[in-house]
Design an enzyme around this catalytic site. Structure first.
Site, PDB file in Angstrom:
ATOM      1  N   ASP A  11       0.858  -1.169   0.000  1.00 12.58           N
ATOM      2  CA  ASP A  11       0.000   0.000   0.000  1.00 12.58           C
ATOM      3  C   ASP A  11       0.911   1.240   0.000  1.00 12.58           C
ATOM      4  O   ASP A  11       2.135   1.123   0.156  1.00 12.58           O
ATOM      5  CB  ASP A  11      -0.885  -0.047   1.251  1.00 12.58           C
ATOM      6  CG  ASP A  11      -1.797   1.155   1.362  1.00 12.58           C
ATOM      7  OD1 ASP A  11      -2.462   1.496   0.365  1.00 12.58           O
ATOM      8  OD2 ASP A  11      -1.838   1.779   2.439  1.00 12.58           O
ATOM      9  N   ALA A  13      -0.056   5.200   1.357  1.00 15.21           N
ATOM     10  CA  ALA A  13      -0.182   6.041   2.556  1.00 15.21           C
ATOM     11  C   ALA A  13      -0.303   5.194   3.815  1.00 15.21           C
ATOM     12  O   ALA A  13      -1.135   4.291   3.901  1.00 15.21           O
ATOM     13  CB  ALA A  13      -1.398   6.952   2.429  1.00 15.21           C
ATOM     14  N   ALA A  45     -13.464  10.151   9.533  1.00 11.26           N
ATOM     15  CA  ALA A  45     -12.890  10.068   8.187  1.00 11.26           C
ATOM     16  C   ALA A  45     -12.011   8.829   8.039  1.00 11.26           C
ATOM     17  O   ALA A  45     -11.893   8.268   6.953  1.00 11.26           O
ATOM     18  CB  ALA A  45     -12.089  11.323   7.872  1.00 11.26           C
ATOM     19  N   MET A  49     -11.045   3.624   5.751  1.00  6.73           N
ATOM     20  CA  MET A  49      -9.772   3.763   5.052  1.00  6.73           C
ATOM     21  C   MET A  49      -9.345   2.461   4.383  1.00  6.73           C
ATOM     22  O   MET A  49      -9.508   1.374   4.936  1.00  6.73           O
ATOM     23  CB  MET A  49      -8.682   4.220   6.023  1.00  6.73           C
ATOM     24  CG  MET A  49      -7.399   4.669   5.327  1.00  6.73           C
ATOM     25  SD  MET A  49      -7.677   6.034   4.180  1.00  6.73           S
ATOM     26  CE  MET A  49      -8.076   7.350   5.313  1.00  6.73           C
ATOM     27  N   LYS A  53     -11.456   5.977  -3.091  1.00  7.53           N
ATOM     28  CA  LYS A  53     -11.927   7.209  -2.451  1.00  7.53           C
ATOM     29  C   LYS A  53     -13.407   7.510  -2.676  1.00  7.53           C
ATOM     30  O   LYS A  53     -14.074   8.001  -1.770  1.00  7.53           O
ATOM     31  CB  LYS A  53     -11.046   8.388  -2.877  1.00  7.53           C
ATOM     32  CG  LYS A  53      -9.576   8.216  -2.516  1.00  7.53           C
ATOM     33  CD  LYS A  53      -9.372   7.673  -1.088  1.00  7.53           C
ATOM     34  CE  LYS A  53      -7.914   7.397  -0.773  1.00  7.53           C
ATOM     35  NZ  LYS A  53      -7.728   6.571   0.439  1.00  7.53           N
ATOM     36  N   HIS A  56     -15.091   5.252  -0.362  1.00  7.57           N
ATOM     37  CA  HIS A  56     -14.856   5.751   0.997  1.00  7.57           C
ATOM     38  C   HIS A  56     -15.907   6.821   1.338  1.00  7.57           C
ATOM     39  O   HIS A  56     -16.502   6.796   2.424  1.00  7.57           O
ATOM     40  CB  HIS A  56     -13.439   6.336   1.065  1.00  7.57           C
ATOM     41  CG  HIS A  56     -12.982   6.692   2.433  1.00  7.57           C
ATOM     42  ND1 HIS A  56     -11.808   6.213   2.976  1.00  7.57           N
ATOM     43  CD2 HIS A  56     -13.512   7.495   3.401  1.00  7.57           C
ATOM     44  CE1 HIS A  56     -11.644   6.711   4.188  1.00  7.57           C
ATOM     45  NE2 HIS A  56     -12.667   7.494   4.464  1.00  7.57           N
ATOM     46  N   ARG A 161     -10.681  -2.208  -3.405  1.00  6.12           N
ATOM     47  CA  ARG A 161     -10.755  -2.986  -2.173  1.00  6.12           C
ATOM     48  C   ARG A 161     -12.171  -2.968  -1.586  1.00  6.12           C
ATOM     49  O   ARG A 161     -12.873  -1.983  -1.756  1.00  6.12           O
ATOM     50  CB  ARG A 161      -9.777  -2.381  -1.145  1.00  6.12           C
ATOM     51  CG  ARG A 161      -8.338  -2.430  -1.598  1.00  6.12           C
ATOM     52  CD  ARG A 161      -7.492  -1.531  -0.705  1.00  6.12           C
ATOM     53  NE  ARG A 161      -6.107  -1.523  -1.149  1.00  6.12           N
ATOM     54  CZ  ARG A 161      -5.252  -0.540  -0.876  1.00  6.12           C
ATOM     55  NH1 ARG A 161      -5.639   0.509  -0.175  1.00  6.12           N
ATOM     56  NH2 ARG A 161      -4.014  -0.608  -1.310  1.00  6.12           N
ATOM     57  N   ASP A 187      -1.780  -1.018   5.928  1.00  5.59           N
ATOM     58  CA  ASP A 187      -2.053  -0.504   7.279  1.00  5.59           C
ATOM     59  C   ASP A 187      -3.539  -0.479   7.603  1.00  5.59           C
ATOM     60  O   ASP A 187      -3.923  -0.127   8.716  1.00  5.59           O
ATOM     61  CB  ASP A 187      -1.485   0.924   7.414  1.00  5.59           C
ATOM     62  CG  ASP A 187      -2.186   1.907   6.487  1.00  5.59           C
ATOM     63  OD1 ASP A 187      -2.777   2.881   6.979  1.00  5.59           O
ATOM     64  OD2 ASP A 187      -2.134   1.710   5.255  1.00  5.59           O
TER      65      ASP A 187
END
Length: 270
Positions: A11, A13, A45, A49, A53, A56, A161, A187
């Site tokens: 990944d 970030a 927010a 994750m 986006k 999200h 994802r 993460d």
């Protein structure tokens, strides 16, 4: 046929760059505020994750507390048009901000160099769409990070994802013979599920990323008790997602690769 790890798929970030995964989270807060003068917290927010986006944003609008506040403020339900308007506000903000979070996390580059020296390929994928990755990839390259493959969340027709498709596109592009000889490192829980769905070994990061949720400076200023408390929460979430291993940061990955190689030599599969 190789009996060792052929590729790692990282990944971005919170994994290789952007300790704490702040570039995307703050921009979600800003996008909701700018598009509709609607407030969400940084913690809210962070919830979905790892998703692409636009997905999200859709997930945030479906979150019960956020949805109820939306109805209270606007007297109607958020719609797909709502999500699209927030997304179009989000995109230019994210492109501008992401280049300031391109520096690799401490220890990441040494770990990647150690792994590449073993002949292991380095792939990557992200919840960021391609226009954001087009800004981030060259910014990270200035620091020396240049993975062998980059896949963005909007490059896969099937979606992003927690589906396996971005990870599997890496397999194709890298010419990997066996998905069971791949390691997905992330993460966020959605990225762990992605790797599992792709048939890979999965490694979660409990300190550098979204689940821990602190800047490197904040992390350095914490007491050991606070670090341990935050780390355990992150570990529990990543393990609940099914991670085969959970480590603090990418710096610890070479030891995990060695362990996975031993398991592969013993005919084990993810």
């Amino acid at each position: 046929m190789s009996k060792s790890v052929e590729a790692i798929i990282l990944d971005w970030a919170g994994t290789v760059v952007d300790f704490g995964s702040f570039a995307p989270t703050q921009v979600f807060v800003d996008a909701f505020a700018q598009a509709f003068n609607f407030k969400i917290s940084l913690q809210e927010a962070r919830g979905p994750m790892g998703l692409g986006k636009i997905d999200h944003i859709r997930a945030l609008l479906k979150e019960p507390n956020i949805r109820q506040r939306w109805v209270d403020q606007f007297a109607n339900e958020p719609t797909e048009e709502t999500a699209q308007q927030i997304y179009h506000t989000f995109m230019p903000l994210q492109i501008t901000k992401v280049v300031h979070f391109a520096e690799p996390i401490a220890g990441a580059m040494d770990a990647i160099s150690t792994i590449k020296a073993q002949g292991i390929k380095v792939g990557s994928c992200s919840g960021y769409p391609k226009p954001v990755m087009d800004a981030l990839v060259p910014a990270a390259a200035k620091y020396g990070y240049q993975p062998d493959c980059v896949v963005a969340s909007d490059e896969i027709a099937a979606g992003s994802r927690p589906g396996p498709w971005m990870a599997l596109k890496n397999v194709i592009e890298l010419g990997v013979m066996n998905v069971a000889h791949c390691v997905k490192v992330d993460d966020a829980a959605a990225g762990i599920t992605e790797g599992l769905n792709a048939g890979m070994w999965t490694v979660g990061l409990s300190v550098s990323g979204n689940e821990f949720g602190a800047t490197f400076e904040q992390y350095q200023a914490m007491t050991q008790e606070e670090i341990q408390q935050r780390k355990l929460i992150a570990e529990d979430k990543l393990k609940a997602a099914g991670a085969h291993y959970v480590i603090e940061t990418l710096a610890d990955l070479p030891n995990v690769i060695e362990h996975i190689n031993q398991r592969l030599a013993n005919q084990e599969k993810p």
